[in-house]
Scaffold this motif. Structure first.
Motif, PDB file in Angstrom:
ATOM      1  N   GLU A 122      60.757  21.121  20.772  1.00  0.00           N
ATOM      2  CA  GLU A 122      59.573  20.311  20.181  1.00  0.00           C
ATOM      3  C   GLU A 122      60.176  20.183  18.657  1.00  0.00           C
ATOM      4  O   GLU A 122      59.650  20.424  17.911  1.00  0.00           O
ATOM      5  CB  GLU A 122      58.559  21.116  20.281  1.00  0.00           C
ATOM      6  CG  GLU A 122      57.047  20.285  20.119  1.00  0.00           C
ATOM      7  CD  GLU A 122      55.649  21.073  20.594  1.00  0.00           C
ATOM      8  OE1 GLU A 122      54.909  20.779  20.660  1.00  0.00           O
ATOM      9  OE2 GLU A 122      56.006  22.006  19.289  1.00  0.00           O
TER      10      GLU A 122
ATOM     11  N   SER B  35      60.331  18.816  14.742  1.00  0.00           N
ATOM     12  CA  SER B  35      58.846  18.160  14.076  1.00  0.00           C
ATOM     13  C   SER B  35      60.419  17.445  13.113  1.00  0.00           C
ATOM     14  O   SER B  35      60.006  16.820  12.122  1.00  0.00           O
ATOM     15  CB  SER B  35      59.067  19.530  13.563  1.00  0.00           C
ATOM     16  OG  SER B  35      60.517  20.112  12.296  1.00  0.00           O
TER      17      SER B  35
ATOM     18  N   PRO C 155      55.923  15.338  19.399  1.00  0.00           N
ATOM     19  CA  PRO C 155      55.238  15.003  19.018  1.00  0.00           C
ATOM     20  C   PRO C 155      54.653  13.317  18.340  1.00  0.00           C
ATOM     21  O   PRO C 155      55.403  13.344  17.869  1.00  0.00           O
ATOM     22  CB  PRO C 155      54.996  15.845  17.539  1.00  0.00           C
ATOM     23  CG  PRO C 155      56.531  16.632  18.702  1.00  0.00           C
ATOM     24  CD  PRO C 155      57.447  16.010  18.092  1.00  0.00           C
ATOM     25  N   GLN C 156      53.135  12.996  18.713  1.00  0.00           N
ATOM     26  CA  GLN C 156      52.358  11.744  17.824  1.00  0.00           C
ATOM     27  C   GLN C 156      51.164  12.877  17.535  1.00  0.00           C
ATOM     28  O   GLN C 156      50.613  12.297  18.501  1.00  0.00           O
ATOM     29  CB  GLN C 156      52.445  10.436  18.394  1.00  0.00           C
ATOM     30  CG  GLN C 156      53.840   9.891  19.392  1.00  0.00           C
ATOM     31  CD  GLN C 156      53.225   9.232  20.148  1.00  0.00           C
ATOM     32  OE1 GLN C 156      53.067   9.175  21.465  1.00  0.00           O
ATOM     33  NE2 GLN C 156      53.878   7.888  20.234  1.00  0.00           N
ATOM     34  N   VAL C 157      51.187  13.091  16.058  1.00  0.00           N
ATOM     35  CA  VAL C 157      50.052  13.115  15.628  1.00  0.00           C
ATOM     36  C   VAL C 157      49.146  12.018  15.486  1.00  0.00           C
ATOM     37  O   VAL C 157      48.851  10.917  14.914  1.00  0.00           O
ATOM     38  CB  VAL C 157      49.903  13.647  13.941  1.00  0.00           C
ATOM     39  CG1 VAL C 157      49.295  14.134  13.824  1.00  0.00           C
ATOM     40  CG2 VAL C 157      51.096  14.517  14.037  1.00  0.00           C
TER      41      VAL C 157
ATOM     42  N   GLU D 217      53.701  13.883  23.350  1.00  0.00           N
ATOM     43  CA  GLU D 217      52.852  14.883  23.071  1.00  0.00           C
ATOM     44  C   GLU D 217      51.860  13.771  21.703  1.00  0.00           C
ATOM     45  O   GLU D 217      52.278  14.102  20.650  1.00  0.00           O
ATOM     46  CB  GLU D 217      53.270  16.229  22.676  1.00  0.00           C
ATOM     47  CG  GLU D 217      53.970  16.543  23.764  1.00  0.00           C
ATOM     48  CD  GLU D 217      53.995  18.532  23.237  1.00  0.00           C
ATOM     49  OE1 GLU D 217      54.838  18.782  23.815  1.00  0.00           O
ATOM     50  OE2 GLU D 217      54.847  18.087  21.517  1.00  0.00           O
TER      51      GLU D 217
ATOM     52  N   TYR E  16      49.045  14.675  19.468  1.00  0.00           N
ATOM     53  CA  TYR E  16      48.629  15.756  18.618  1.00  0.00           C
ATOM     54  C   TYR E  16      47.385  15.620  17.874  1.00  0.00           C
ATOM     55  O   TYR E  16      47.609  14.550  17.521  1.00  0.00           O
ATOM     56  CB  TYR E  16      49.934  16.395  18.099  1.00  0.00           C
ATOM     57  CG  TYR E  16      50.861  17.575  18.139  1.00  0.00           C
ATOM     58  CD1 TYR E  16      50.354  18.366  17.036  1.00  0.00           C
ATOM     59  CD2 TYR E  16      51.623  17.241  19.021  1.00  0.00           C
ATOM     60  CE1 TYR E  16      51.457  20.025  17.547  1.00  0.00           C
ATOM     61  CE2 TYR E  16      52.534  18.771  19.179  1.00  0.00           C
ATOM     62  CZ  TYR E  16      52.318  20.028  18.886  1.00  0.00           C
ATOM     63  OH  TYR E  16      53.095  20.525  18.930  1.00  0.00           O
TER      64      TYR E  16
ATOM     65  N   TYR F 116      47.592  17.580  22.743  1.00  0.00           N
ATOM     66  CA  TYR F 116      47.901  18.984  21.894  1.00  0.00           C
ATOM     67  C   TYR F 116      46.721  18.815  21.455  1.00  0.00           C
ATOM     68  O   TYR F 116      46.768  18.532  19.565  1.00  0.00           O
ATOM     69  CB  TYR F 116      49.056  18.580  22.083  1.00  0.00           C
ATOM     70  CG  TYR F 116      49.016  20.723  21.339  1.00  0.00           C
ATOM     71  CD1 TYR F 116      49.070  21.336  20.792  1.00  0.00           C
ATOM     72  CD2 TYR F 116      50.832  20.824  21.894  1.00  0.00           C
ATOM     73  CE1 TYR F 116      49.253  22.457  20.325  1.00  0.00           C
ATOM     74  CE2 TYR F 116      51.845  22.237  21.444  1.00  0.00           C
ATOM     75  CZ  TYR F 116      50.642  22.809  20.892  1.00  0.00           C
ATOM     76  OH  TYR F 116      51.298  23.766  20.463  1.00  0.00           O
TER      77      TYR F 116
ATOM     78  N   GLU G  13      45.598  20.731  18.313  1.00  0.00           N
ATOM     79  CA  GLU G  13      46.565  21.982  17.076  1.00  0.00           C
ATOM     80  C   GLU G  13      45.232  23.118  16.450  1.00  0.00           C
ATOM     81  O   GLU G  13      45.566  22.139  15.231  1.00  0.00           O
ATOM     82  CB  GLU G  13      47.736  21.286  17.279  1.00  0.00           C
ATOM     83  CG  GLU G  13      48.821  22.242  15.909  1.00  0.00           C
ATOM     84  CD  GLU G  13      49.099  23.940  16.547  1.00  0.00           C
ATOM     85  OE1 GLU G  13      48.462  24.509  16.932  1.00  0.00           O
ATOM     86  OE2 GLU G  13      50.402  23.364  17.344  1.00  0.00           O
TER      87      GLU G  13
END
Length: 408
Positions: free
Chosen positions: A89, A91, A110-112, A171, A173, A216, A218
């Motif tokens: 995963e 960053s 990850p995609q926030v 993912e 986020y 996710y 978080e």
């Protein structure tokens, strides 16, 4: 209608039909408990980390601070001694290397959803660029003959880029702790923290439009409590295909159970796992003058009944795993094994025991496999890392540091 357009519509129709069928088409397995291992050099592993990680369903490698390609590769090397799926995963796109790709079960990108535009689009674009410009051409270079024409190499690299991205798991986020390193990296402020309704709406986009395998939630080092339960419950009700994961501040059975009952498919534990190593530091310092190298398990157990009485970090981590029936008792046995193995390894490092003693220590650690060469090599890698830590300094704890120096 052009042939390409017809094909595109057929593919889209196939996805709709597949999503409506009563089968699970999500490429990410249906796990319940995950452990996140941070490659940061200051993060340490418990001595018997392969034993602890037998209780989790899978291991994620990643962190937000002081992570480099070098310590990420070292982390994967150490985790080859673990008999659980290990995925990456990252960053930052630069953390993905040829070695990590070979070692990882898959890459989770990850995609926030509640961060800055750069966090959602810019970082993803940088990652795709790295795949297209570096990783995919390297794959082609390694696998095709030198005389292959350039135009063919370019076509193969383009196909490899598509394949690598197709096999990645995105993912989605929702970062809910604005004071965390993850929030700073993603541009999440206090105003960006989502309530249940807005989190559910963005989860629907991730599930039905972005087709993200994971949503996710978080909280990054803090436990979300009732607020997090409401968000998880809303997100769970909004998605039809995506897995819902919760991470942040989990340190007890009640914490984990609350999130699972709220609707999380899996809980993710990170800090609680690394805290076992800090606990071991104190225990080893006290055992250094109190116990001989050849102390029996019974002697170690008696000593630990006073030295590590009460709640332990080992029990806190194991309590987050639904499958561990008695976390306190299991942690007690693991701590006895840990100190016993540490004493044996200390003797080897000091030169007062034979190589056969190291073999016995490795066997006692429960790391060596029963036959396959890969398992034996994993055991040797574990023992080298352990000896590197114990031999470095008389005051260093035998808790493996995730750095190239620790993997020798």
């Amino acid at each position: 209608m052009h042939t390409g357009e017809r094909l595109g519509r057929l593919v889209a129709a196939g996805r709709v039909v597949a999503s409506a069928l009563p089968v699970d088409t999500n490429p990410v397995p249906s796990w319940t408990h995950l452990t996140k291992v941070d490659p940061e050099d200051d993060k340490r592993l418990p001595l018997l980390y392969p034993r602890y990680l037998r209780w989790t369903d899978a291991v994620a490698v990643g962190g937000s601070t002081a992570v480099t390609p070098t310590n990420t590769e070292a982390t994967f090397a150490l985790l080859s001694a673990v008999d659980r799926p290990v995925f990456h995963e990252p960053s930052d796109p630069t953390h993905v290397t040829d070695r990590t790709m070979d070692a990882a079960a898959f890459i989770a990108i990850p995609q926030v959803l509640n961060g800055s535009t750069d966090a959602i689009v810019g970082d993803l674009g940088a990652g795709i660029e790295r795949v297209r410009e570096r990783l995919a051409p390297a794959m082609v270079e390694e696998r095709v003959p030198w005389w292959t024409p350039g135009v063919v190499r370019d076509a193969l690299a383009d196909a490899a880029t598509t394949w690598l991205l197709a096999t990645a798991a995105f993912e989605a986020y929702v970062v809910q702790n604005p004071d965390s390193a993850a929030a700073r990296e993603a541009g999440v402020t206090a105003e960006d923290v989502l309530g249940p309704a807005e989190a559910a709406r963005r989860a629907m986009v991730a599930d039905r439009y972005l087709r993200a395998p994971v949503v996710y939630i978080e909280y990054s080092g803090t436990f979300g409590g009732m607020d997090a339960e409401r968000v998880v419950e809303a997100v769970d009700g909004a998605v039809s295909r995506s897995r819902v994961w919760y991470g942040g501040g989990l340190a007890s059975r009640d914490d984990a159970r609350a999130m699972l009952e709220a609707g999380a498919d899996a809980v993710v534990v990170g800090d609680a796992f690394h805290e076992i190593a800090s606990e071991e530091r104190a225990i080893f310092d006290r055992a250094r003058d109190a116990l001989p190298d050849d102390a029996s398990r019974a002697t170690v157990a008696d000593w630990l009944s006073d030295a590590a009485a009460g709640d332990t970090a080992a029990a806190a981590y194991l309590s987050t795993v639904p499958g561990v029936a008695d976390p306190t008792a299991t942690a007690g046995r693991l701590l006895v094994d840990t100190v016993t193995v540490w004493l044996r390894l200390r003797a080897v490092a000091a030169g007062t025991a034979s190589d056969a003693a190291l073999d016995r220590a490795v066997s006692a650690a429960g790391v060596r496999g029963a036959g396959p060469a890969e398992a034996d090599e994993a055991a040797r890698r574990w023992s080298r890392a352990a000896l590197g830590a114990v031999g470095g300094s008389a005051t260093e704890p035998l808790a493996t540091q995730l750095s190239p120096a620790g993997d020798r």
